[in-house]
Design a protein around this motif. Sequence first.
Motif, PDB file in Angstrom:
ATOM      1  N   THR A   1     -46.218  37.823 -32.950  1.00  0.00           N
ATOM      2  CA  THR A   1     -44.861  37.911 -32.394  1.00  0.00           C
ATOM      3  C   THR A   1     -44.940  37.566 -30.908  1.00  0.00           C
ATOM      4  N   PRO A   2     -44.966  36.271 -30.566  1.00  0.00           N
ATOM      5  CA  PRO A   2     -45.202  35.876 -29.174  1.00  0.00           C
ATOM      6  C   PRO A   2     -44.088  36.357 -28.248  1.00  0.00           C
ATOM      7  N   PRO A   3     -44.437  36.865 -27.067  1.00  0.00           N
ATOM      8  CA  PRO A   3     -43.417  37.240 -26.091  1.00  0.00           C
ATOM      9  C   PRO A   3     -42.605  36.024 -25.675  1.00  0.00           C
ATOM     10  N   ALA A   4     -41.329  36.245 -25.375  1.00  0.00           N
ATOM     11  CA  ALA A   4     -40.436  35.139 -24.992  1.00  0.00           C
ATOM     12  C   ALA A   4     -40.994  34.381 -23.790  1.00  0.00           C
ATOM     13  N   LYS A   5     -41.630  35.107 -22.877  1.00  0.00           N
ATOM     14  CA  LYS A   5     -42.200  34.478 -21.681  1.00  0.00           C
ATOM     15  C   LYS A   5     -43.265  33.456 -22.053  1.00  0.00           C
TER      16      LYS A   5
ATOM     17  N   ASP B   1     -48.848  40.428 -27.349  1.00  0.00           N
ATOM     18  CA  ASP B   1     -47.481  40.939 -27.198  1.00  0.00           C
ATOM     19  C   ASP B   1     -47.427  42.464 -27.225  1.00  0.00           C
ATOM     20  N   ALA B   2     -48.577  43.126 -27.384  1.00  0.00           N
ATOM     21  CA  ALA B   2     -48.585  44.580 -27.565  1.00  0.00           C
ATOM     22  C   ALA B   2     -48.706  45.309 -26.230  1.00  0.00           C
ATOM     23  N   TYR B   3     -48.151  46.512 -26.189  1.00  0.00           N
ATOM     24  CA  TYR B   3     -48.311  47.402 -25.045  1.00  0.00           C
ATOM     25  C   TYR B   3     -49.778  47.843 -24.979  1.00  0.00           C
TER      26      TYR B   3
END
Length: 337
Positions: A135-139, A105-107
Amino acid sequence: MLKAIQAQHDFPLWAVTGAGKTEITFASLAWAIESQWRIAFVTPRIDVCNELYPRLQQTFPTVSILLQHGQAQIPYQYRQLTVCTVQQLLHFVKAFDLIIIDEVDAYPFVNNRLLPQAVRRARKATGVTCQLTATPPAKLVRVFRRDANKELAILPLRFHQQPLPQLTIKVCSTTPAILAGQTQRYVWWMNTIARWVQAGYPFLVFVAVVEQLEMIYRYIKHHLTTSSIRGTTVHAGDPFQVQTVAAFRNREYTFLVTTTILERGVTFSNLQVLILAADARHFTATTLIQIAGRVGRKSATPTGEVLAVCQQYTWALKRARREIAFLNRQGKNLVTK
């Protein structure tokens, strides 16, 4: 994870901050190493690579390991295990049997079209990918909700079985003027800092932008009654970032005023956290959860304070508190079963 890898199935893991995601991979890494697989352990960030590399060296002392990122001084050589930033995978084609991606999830990995393609290109046709995130991305979550054949493994409990620290949200109308350098007036959150100092706790103060670092550092130093308390600032463009963080870990500094550069990938004992202007757009729900996750990571000191000072109770603050509460409920259910 081990069973999925042995069956050559991809494995996504949502594990809370401080769950010990790296240690969870060790059994799978040991099996893959014994099976003569070539492995890439990748992360979007250089600082996380630098922390990960010595831990893997210590755990697997007989394995040849290579560290590769934009600032690494080591020339490329073939190694069975490569620790690198995800950008380095652009140099590989069908090279790895196992790719473990930490902090998906990180940049710059999140919301990037090129880097996921680089991962697929660097993996062998029969290879396996494991994605790790706190913190999983919503996608990513939507993909697993839509497809009943895909499963997202969730570990809602830290290794020491204590709950995640919850955000304490309080309003302070004077904080914006302090951040802008318009006033030196004493505010109530300095009482919290004074209490931490008296107790001997190290602490991080998060601000939204680099321009606020020096302002807040000077403000805190001005109001601390103990002049011997040492602190400094740190940010992504700081050439002494690594040395500063190491000095803080060694207790040479009591506090750091920092941007979100320290939101993830670092562990400090007995840490307390203050977030100023927590309603700023830079503090997304994911960022707030990661920041809160810096606290209570050690089994000897599994608790601590996370104080978020704001003017408005934003959606990001609400979502962060809601997700932390959800994971703590899930973790409590796991312990009581």
